[in-house]
Design a protein around this motif. Sequence first.
Motif, PDB file in Angstrom:
ATOM      1  N   TRP A 112       0.841  -1.202   0.000  1.00 34.91           N
ATOM      2  CA  TRP A 112       0.000   0.000   0.000  1.00 34.91           C
ATOM      3  C   TRP A 112       0.874   1.250   0.000  1.00 34.91           C
ATOM      4  N   VAL A 113       1.916   1.240   0.820  1.00 36.93           N
ATOM      5  CA  VAL A 113       2.827   2.385   0.880  1.00 36.93           C
ATOM      6  C   VAL A 113       3.569   2.555  -0.449  1.00 36.93           C
ATOM      7  N   ILE A 114       4.015   1.458  -1.029  1.00 37.02           N
ATOM      8  CA  ILE A 114       4.707   1.551  -2.320  1.00 37.02           C
ATOM      9  C   ILE A 114       3.783   2.163  -3.367  1.00 37.02           C
ATOM     10  N   ALA A 115       2.561   1.697  -3.416  1.00 38.99           N
ATOM     11  CA  ALA A 115       1.635   2.147  -4.456  1.00 38.99           C
ATOM     12  C   ALA A 115       1.268   3.618  -4.336  1.00 38.99           C
ATOM     13  N   ALA A 116       1.094   4.110  -3.093  1.00 37.69           N
ATOM     14  CA  ALA A 116       0.511   5.446  -3.007  1.00 37.69           C
ATOM     15  C   ALA A 116       0.907   6.276  -1.792  1.00 37.69           C
ATOM     16  N   GLY A 117       1.615   5.726  -0.828  1.00 39.48           N
ATOM     17  CA  GLY A 117       1.900   6.451   0.409  1.00 39.48           C
ATOM     18  C   GLY A 117       2.721   7.708   0.192  1.00 39.48           C
ATOM     19  N   ARG A 118       2.448   8.713   1.041  1.00 35.34           N
ATOM     20  CA  ARG A 118       3.226   9.952   0.952  1.00 35.34           C
ATOM     21  C   ARG A 118       3.210  10.679   2.299  1.00 35.34           C
ATOM     22  N   ALA A 119       4.288  11.336   2.555  1.00 32.06           N
ATOM     23  CA  ALA A 119       4.417  12.090   3.803  1.00 32.06           C
ATOM     24  C   ALA A 119       3.716  13.430   3.663  1.00 32.06           C
ATOM     25  N   GLY A 120       3.135  13.861   4.778  1.00 37.63           N
ATOM     26  CA  GLY A 120       2.505  15.180   4.851  1.00 37.63           C
ATOM     27  C   GLY A 120       3.108  15.913   6.029  1.00 37.63           C
ATOM     28  N   ASP A 121       2.439  16.942   6.498  1.00 32.34           N
ATOM     29  CA  ASP A 121       2.908  17.704   7.650  1.00 32.34           C
ATOM     30  C   ASP A 121       2.889  16.828   8.900  1.00 32.34           C
ATOM     31  N   GLU A 122       4.051  16.326   9.291  1.00 30.52           N
ATOM     32  CA  GLU A 122       4.206  15.460  10.455  1.00 30.52           C
ATOM     33  C   GLU A 122       3.180  14.329  10.469  1.00 30.52           C
ATOM     34  N   PHE A 124       1.682  10.781   7.744  1.00 28.01           N
ATOM     35  CA  PHE A 124       1.857   9.965   6.546  1.00 28.01           C
ATOM     36  C   PHE A 124       0.479   9.638   6.019  1.00 28.01           C
ATOM     37  N   LEU A 125       0.268   9.842   4.717  1.00 29.89           N
ATOM     38  CA  LEU A 125      -1.027   9.600   4.094  1.00 29.89           C
ATOM     39  C   LEU A 125      -1.030   8.295   3.317  1.00 29.89           C
ATOM     40  N   LEU A 126      -2.090   7.523   3.503  1.00 27.00           N
ATOM     41  CA  LEU A 126      -2.306   6.301   2.748  1.00 27.00           C
ATOM     42  C   LEU A 126      -3.589   6.481   1.938  1.00 27.00           C
ATOM     43  N   PRO A 127      -3.461   6.803   0.644  1.00 27.98           N
ATOM     44  CA  PRO A 127      -4.630   7.051  -0.193  1.00 27.98           C
ATOM     45  C   PRO A 127      -5.543   5.834  -0.339  1.00 27.98           C
ATOM     46  N   LEU A 128      -6.803   6.153  -0.591  1.00 29.53           N
ATOM     47  CA  LEU A 128      -7.868   5.170  -0.742  1.00 29.53           C
ATOM     48  C   LEU A 128      -8.453   5.256  -2.144  1.00 29.53           C
ATOM     49  N   PRO A 129      -9.225   4.246  -2.535  1.00 24.25           N
ATOM     50  CA  PRO A 129      -9.870   4.326  -3.848  1.00 24.25           C
ATOM     51  C   PRO A 129     -10.990   5.368  -3.813  1.00 24.25           C
ATOM     52  N   PRO A 130     -10.956   6.355  -4.696  1.00 22.70           N
ATOM     53  CA  PRO A 130     -11.963   7.419  -4.637  1.00 22.70           C
ATOM     54  C   PRO A 130     -13.378   6.947  -4.932  1.00 22.70           C
ATOM     55  N   THR A 131     -13.526   5.848  -5.650  1.00 26.22           N
ATOM     56  CA  THR A 131     -14.865   5.438  -6.071  1.00 26.22           C
ATOM     57  C   THR A 131     -15.448   4.258  -5.291  1.00 26.22           C
ATOM     58  N   ASP A 132     -14.724   3.698  -4.348  1.00 20.49           N
ATOM     59  CA  ASP A 132     -15.233   2.545  -3.590  1.00 20.49           C
ATOM     60  C   ASP A 132     -15.266   2.892  -2.103  1.00 20.49           C
ATOM     61  N   ALA A 150      -5.818   5.847  12.461  1.00 20.79           N
ATOM     62  CA  ALA A 150      -5.600   6.933  11.514  1.00 20.79           C
ATOM     63  C   ALA A 150      -6.871   7.755  11.378  1.00 20.79           C
ATOM     64  N   THR A 151      -6.708   8.956  10.885  1.00 21.32           N
ATOM     65  CA  THR A 151      -7.819   9.871  10.666  1.00 21.32           C
ATOM     66  C   THR A 151      -8.164   9.885   9.183  1.00 21.32           C
ATOM     67  N   MET A 152      -9.456   9.804   8.909  1.00 21.24           N
ATOM     68  CA  MET A 152      -9.913   9.872   7.530  1.00 21.24           C
ATOM     69  C   MET A 152      -9.791  11.312   7.028  1.00 21.24           C
ATOM     70  N   VAL A 153      -9.207  11.460   5.842  1.00 16.41           N
ATOM     71  CA  VAL A 153      -9.055  12.764   5.198  1.00 16.41           C
ATOM     72  C   VAL A 153      -9.893  12.735   3.931  1.00 16.41           C
ATOM     73  N   GLY A 154     -10.768  13.716   3.779  1.00 18.31           N
ATOM     74  CA  GLY A 154     -11.628  13.791   2.605  1.00 18.31           C
ATOM     75  C   GLY A 154     -10.930  14.402   1.409  1.00 18.31           C
ATOM     76  N   PRO A 155     -11.623  14.465   0.287  1.00 16.72           N
ATOM     77  CA  PRO A 155     -11.034  15.021  -0.934  1.00 16.72           C
ATOM     78  C   PRO A 155     -10.500  16.449  -0.783  1.00 16.72           C
ATOM     79  N   ARG A 156     -11.146  17.279   0.025  1.00 20.84           N
ATOM     80  CA  ARG A 156     -10.672  18.658   0.199  1.00 20.84           C
ATOM     81  C   ARG A 156      -9.329  18.712   0.927  1.00 20.84           C
ATOM     82  N   GLY A 157      -9.036  17.693   1.728  1.00 19.93           N
ATOM     83  CA  GLY A 157      -7.792  17.660   2.492  1.00 19.93           C
ATOM     84  C   GLY A 157      -6.700  16.848   1.832  1.00 19.93           C
ATOM     85  N   GLY A 158      -6.888  16.491   0.551  1.00 16.36           N
ATOM     86  CA  GLY A 158      -5.881  15.716  -0.167  1.00 16.36           C
ATOM     87  C   GLY A 158      -6.207  14.242  -0.231  1.00 16.36           C
TER      88      GLY A 158
END
Length: 190
Positions: A112-122, A124-132, A150-158
């Motif tokens: 999951w981290v290889i496919a899409a993980g990225r660091a943010g302000d202190e 780490f974000l693990l993206p989800l499928p936007p349509t499922d 972890a905290t869910m981040v919506g589309p407005r928050g990246g």
Amino acid sequence: MTDQLMLFASEGAEPTIDDLDGLMFGPGHVVRRAGMARLSVLVDDVWRAEALLGEFESRNLRGEFAPSREDSGKLVVRTDFNDSLVSLATRWAAGGKARQGAKLSGAALRLWVIAAGRAGDEAFLLPLPPTDQDRWQISGAALAARGLRATMVGPRGGGPAYRITSHKRLAKLALLVGEPPSGAPPYSWP
């Protein structure tokens, strides 16, 4: 001692097809055809595509990557159609209850981290499928079961993505996923 055991469990285990659940907790997609299935995921970088192909190969799967026709600037990484992926396709079928039993092993989390993980302000974000959206809650529960609330981040928050914060959780994430693959920039790895 516990951290050493966790590291051994994630790094020392033989790669399995079930590890590919990690891509399905994240932005992966699976399709079936004629008794076989194919797994695909959109990625932003060549290093991600190459690392995933190496992960596929370690599980005796062949794959390829190419520019995405639907999403400019992205690459689609996919396995060949293979009968060993049918159980994964069945488990992650839309609306399927079996996906709730999928486990997020250290190896699956690494994918999951290889496919899409990225660091943010202190964080780490693990993206989800936007349509499922059904998968969002399952992914969050799997992270919590690994001790990575972890905290869910919506589309407005990246997002949609899960945001992991706190030094303790970020250290645990880094321990679970191991060393970064070749070519991974620091912002893409915990």
